[in-house]
Motif scaffolding. Structure first.
Motif, PDB file in Angstrom:
ATOM      1  N   PRO A 189     -37.690  63.221  49.036  1.00 34.95           N
ATOM      2  CA  PRO A 189     -37.356  63.336  50.472  1.00 34.95           C
ATOM      3  C   PRO A 189     -38.568  63.274  51.386  1.00 34.95           C
ATOM      4  N   GLN A 190     -39.688  63.883  50.968  1.00 37.51           N
ATOM      5  CA  GLN A 190     -40.866  63.914  51.831  1.00 37.51           C
ATOM      6  C   GLN A 190     -41.537  62.547  51.970  1.00 37.51           C
ATOM      7  N   LEU A 191     -41.132  61.568  51.136  1.00 36.88           N
ATOM      8  CA  LEU A 191     -41.750  60.241  51.191  1.00 36.88           C
ATOM      9  C   LEU A 191     -40.827  59.171  51.780  1.00 36.88           C
ATOM     10  N   ARG A 192     -39.608  59.540  52.110  1.00 35.08           N
ATOM     11  CA  ARG A 192     -38.644  58.527  52.570  1.00 35.08           C
ATOM     12  C   ARG A 192     -39.022  57.929  53.913  1.00 35.08           C
ATOM     13  N   GLN A 193     -39.764  58.673  54.726  1.00 36.84           N
ATOM     14  CA  GLN A 193     -40.164  58.160  56.036  1.00 36.84           C
ATOM     15  C   GLN A 193     -41.562  57.527  56.003  1.00 36.84           C
ATOM     16  N   ALA A 194     -42.137  57.448  54.815  1.00 38.51           N
ATOM     17  CA  ALA A 194     -43.464  56.827  54.699  1.00 38.51           C
ATOM     18  C   ALA A 194     -43.391  55.355  55.078  1.00 38.51           C
ATOM     19  N   GLU A 195     -44.511  54.825  55.532  1.00 41.36           N
ATOM     20  CA  GLU A 195     -44.531  53.403  55.895  1.00 41.36           C
ATOM     21  C   GLU A 195     -44.152  52.535  54.698  1.00 41.36           C
ATOM     22  N   PHE A 196     -44.676  52.903  53.531  1.00 42.57           N
ATOM     23  CA  PHE A 196     -44.354  52.174  52.308  1.00 42.57           C
ATOM     24  C   PHE A 196     -43.917  53.186  51.247  1.00 42.57           C
ATOM     25  N   PRO A 197     -42.638  53.544  51.194  1.00 42.87           N
ATOM     26  CA  PRO A 197     -42.179  54.502  50.194  1.00 42.87           C
ATOM     27  C   PRO A 197     -42.321  53.937  48.785  1.00 42.87           C
ATOM     28  N   PRO A 198     -42.401  54.791  47.786  1.00 44.72           N
ATOM     29  CA  PRO A 198     -42.607  54.294  46.418  1.00 44.72           C
ATOM     30  C   PRO A 198     -41.363  53.613  45.860  1.00 44.72           C
ATOM     31  N   PHE A 199     -41.607  52.601  45.041  1.00 44.34           N
ATOM     32  CA  PHE A 199     -40.535  51.881  44.351  1.00 44.34           C
ATOM     33  C   PHE A 199     -40.844  51.895  42.856  1.00 44.34           C
ATOM     34  N   PRO A 200     -40.036  52.574  42.047  1.00 45.82           N
ATOM     35  CA  PRO A 200     -40.282  52.570  40.596  1.00 45.82           C
ATOM     36  C   PRO A 200     -40.066  51.176  40.017  1.00 45.82           C
ATOM     37  N   PHE A 201     -41.095  50.613  39.440  1.00 43.94           N
ATOM     38  CA  PHE A 201     -40.997  49.246  38.915  1.00 43.94           C
ATOM     39  C   PHE A 201     -39.915  49.129  37.847  1.00 43.94           C
ATOM     40  N   LYS A 202     -39.642  50.231  37.147  1.00 43.18           N
ATOM     41  CA  LYS A 202     -38.641  50.179  36.082  1.00 43.18           C
ATOM     42  C   LYS A 202     -37.251  49.849  36.613  1.00 43.18           C
ATOM     43  N   LEU A 203     -37.026  50.035  37.932  1.00 42.67           N
ATOM     44  CA  LEU A 203     -35.727  49.673  38.506  1.00 42.67           C
ATOM     45  C   LEU A 203     -35.490  48.163  38.487  1.00 42.67           C
ATOM     46  N   LEU A 204     -36.543  47.408  38.253  1.00 39.41           N
ATOM     47  CA  LEU A 204     -36.437  45.949  38.273  1.00 39.41           C
ATOM     48  C   LEU A 204     -36.012  45.369  36.926  1.00 39.41           C
ATOM     49  N   ALA A 205     -35.745  46.216  35.937  1.00 37.60           N
ATOM     50  CA  ALA A 205     -35.301  45.727  34.630  1.00 37.60           C
ATOM     51  C   ALA A 205     -34.069  44.843  34.797  1.00 37.60           C
ATOM     52  N   ASP A 206     -34.162  43.626  34.300  1.00 41.08           N
ATOM     53  CA  ASP A 206     -33.073  42.637  34.331  1.00 41.08           C
ATOM     54  C   ASP A 206     -32.704  42.190  35.739  1.00 41.08           C
ATOM     55  N   GLU A 207     -33.541  42.514  36.737  1.00 37.37           N
ATOM     56  CA  GLU A 207     -33.261  42.098  38.106  1.00 37.37           C
ATOM     57  C   GLU A 207     -34.055  40.823  38.430  1.00 37.37           C
ATOM     58  N   PRO A 208     -33.561  39.993  39.364  1.00 37.41           N
ATOM     59  CA  PRO A 208     -34.271  38.750  39.702  1.00 37.41           C
ATOM     60  C   PRO A 208     -35.635  39.032  40.334  1.00 37.41           C
ATOM     61  N   PHE A 209     -36.617  38.233  39.938  1.00 34.01           N
ATOM     62  CA  PHE A 209     -37.988  38.454  40.392  1.00 34.01           C
ATOM     63  C   PHE A 209     -38.675  37.112  40.608  1.00 34.01           C
ATOM     64  N   ILE A 210     -39.521  37.054  41.629  1.00 33.18           N
ATOM     65  CA  ILE A 210     -40.305  35.860  41.957  1.00 33.18           C
ATOM     66  C   ILE A 210     -41.764  36.167  41.656  1.00 33.18           C
ATOM     67  N   VAL A 211     -42.398  35.372  40.823  1.00 32.37           N
ATOM     68  CA  VAL A 211     -43.808  35.594  40.489  1.00 32.37           C
ATOM     69  C   VAL A 211     -44.645  34.420  40.977  1.00 32.37           C
ATOM     70  N   VAL A 212     -45.915  34.690  41.228  1.00 31.09           N
ATOM     71  CA  VAL A 212     -46.844  33.592  41.488  1.00 31.09           C
ATOM     72  C   VAL A 212     -47.265  33.026  40.137  1.00 31.09           C
ATOM     73  N   ARG A 213     -47.691  31.798  40.143  1.00 27.00           N
ATOM     74  CA  ARG A 213     -48.006  31.110  38.895  1.00 27.00           C
ATOM     75  C   ARG A 213     -49.211  31.724  38.190  1.00 27.00           C
ATOM     76  N   ALA A 214     -49.253  31.518  36.878  1.00 25.05           N
ATOM     77  CA  ALA A 214     -50.398  31.960  36.080  1.00 25.05           C
ATOM     78  C   ALA A 214     -51.669  31.328  36.641  1.00 25.05           C
ATOM     79  N   GLY A 215     -52.768  32.067  36.548  1.00 19.39           N
ATOM     80  CA  GLY A 215     -54.026  31.619  37.130  1.00 19.39           C
ATOM     81  C   GLY A 215     -54.379  32.412  38.366  1.00 19.39           C
ATOM     82  N   GLN A 216     -53.398  33.192  38.866  1.00 18.13           N
ATOM     83  CA  GLN A 216     -53.651  34.088  39.991  1.00 18.13           C
ATOM     84  C   GLN A 216     -53.527  35.524  39.484  1.00 18.13           C
ATOM     85  N   GLN A 217     -54.345  36.422  40.031  1.00 20.60           N
ATOM     86  CA  GLN A 217     -54.398  37.766  39.473  1.00 20.60           C
ATOM     87  C   GLN A 217     -53.130  38.568  39.720  1.00 20.60           C
ATOM     88  N   ILE A 218     -52.354  38.223  40.743  1.00 23.03           N
ATOM     89  CA  ILE A 218     -51.078  38.926  40.945  1.00 23.03           C
ATOM     90  C   ILE A 218     -50.136  38.650  39.779  1.00 23.03           C
TER      91      ILE A 218
END
Length: 314
Positions: free
Chosen positions: A185-214
């Protein structure tokens, strides 16, 4: 005899034939052919394998070409050093950068630099992080804006700024609601609240191509969390990835700079990534064996000043 060797041989290798190289150099084909023949006689070996198309270097040719490249670099370093001593603020700097950094950083830097140093010419070379490091190593660029740590051994770097990474999700996506539901609750009004990456399991994702550090960061997050998103697209561009996230195609990783400059109409919610990822360190990479000209050093100082002012102003 050898003063033009590197330039002429490079033209032949890039063109693939003596005739096309002669046209590019604006000299006659017989003149270039005779030059190569005289050069081979002087060296005592054939430099080109004339049975291949496009023309390629023989082993002797490769050794000679590499030596002439080093000589050409020494001549250029000498010219720049003399210019620095006697010429004032003149010269030319070739800088490598990704498309993203050209748009979101150099567009701020170069007008400031040009106004302060009108006698210095700037040229740009675009590429991925790995390509940009290779550009510096090969001498194609004087400096390249890349992310530390450097993959290319032997390069050195000067720190420019730090850059935070965020997760971008369509604001109407069920993932946005799911992340806010588990957010303390104390983080919901933050400019960038946290997002657990594990929620993305089996969810659609866009990646940049290999060769970039992201891309490497994405693979690291998958390994840390065990979550395996469904990659729906690999993009060359962070800008395109963000626009596609806004269209609801999938989540993606972007920079804070891009997040702050994005149009609210994109309909994207930005989150801090959980587990936390380190800020990226943006550096100007250079090859220490090459002379770093006064013009290049002035450009580095301008980039540092512009970056400091940007982050000071939020």
């Amino acid at each position: 005899m050898h003063s033009q060797a590197f330039r002429y041989l490079t033209a032949i290798l890039e063109a693939g034939s003596i005739s096309r190289a002669a046209a590019a150099l604006e000299i006659s084909q017989p003149s270039l052919s005779q030059y190569v023949q005289r050069l081979e006689k002087d060296v005592g070996a054939e430099l080109f394998d004339r049975s291949t198309r496009p023309l390629s270097l023989t082993e002797s040719g490769r050794i000679f070409y590499d030596a002439e490249k080093r000589v050409a670099q020494i001549r250029e370093d000498c010219r720049r050093a003399v210019l620095d001593i006697n010429g004032g603020e003149r010269g030319r700097v070739v800088i490598g950068a990704s498309e993203y950094r050209e748009i979101f950083f150099l567009t701020e830097v170069l007008p400031v630099f040009r106004a302060a140093h009108p006698g210095i010419e700037i040229a740009l070379e675009e590429g991925t992080t790995r390509e940009l490091e290779e550009f510096v190593w090969s001498g194609k660029t004087d400096l390249s804006l890349v992310i530390a740590p450097l993959a290319q051994p032997g390069l050195e770097s000067i720190e420019i700024c730090e850059e935070r990474l965020l997760l971008a999700v369509n604001e109407k996506s069920p993932l946005t609601a799911a992340a806010m539901a588990v957010c303390p609750p104390q983080l919901r009004q933050a400019e960038f609240p946290p997002f657990p990456f594990k929620l993305l399991a089996d969810e659609p994702f866009i990646v940049v191509r290999a060769g970039q550090q992201i891309h490497d960061l994405y693979r690291s997050l998958v390994a840390q969390t065990g979550a395996s998103p469904k990659i729906v697209l690999e993009s060359e561009s962070l800008n395109a990835a963000l626009a596609l996230a806004g269209a609801g195609l999938g989540a993606t990783i972007v920079t804070e700079t891009l997040a702050r400059r994005s149009n609210a109409a994109l309909g994207v919610k930005f989150f801090a990534i959980d587990p936390a990822v380190p800020n990226r360190l943006v550096v100007a990479a250079y090859r220490p064996a090459r002379y770093l000209s006064k013009a290049a050093r002035l450009l580095v100082r301008t980039m540092q000043a512009v970056a400091a002012e940007r982050f000071q102003n939020g």
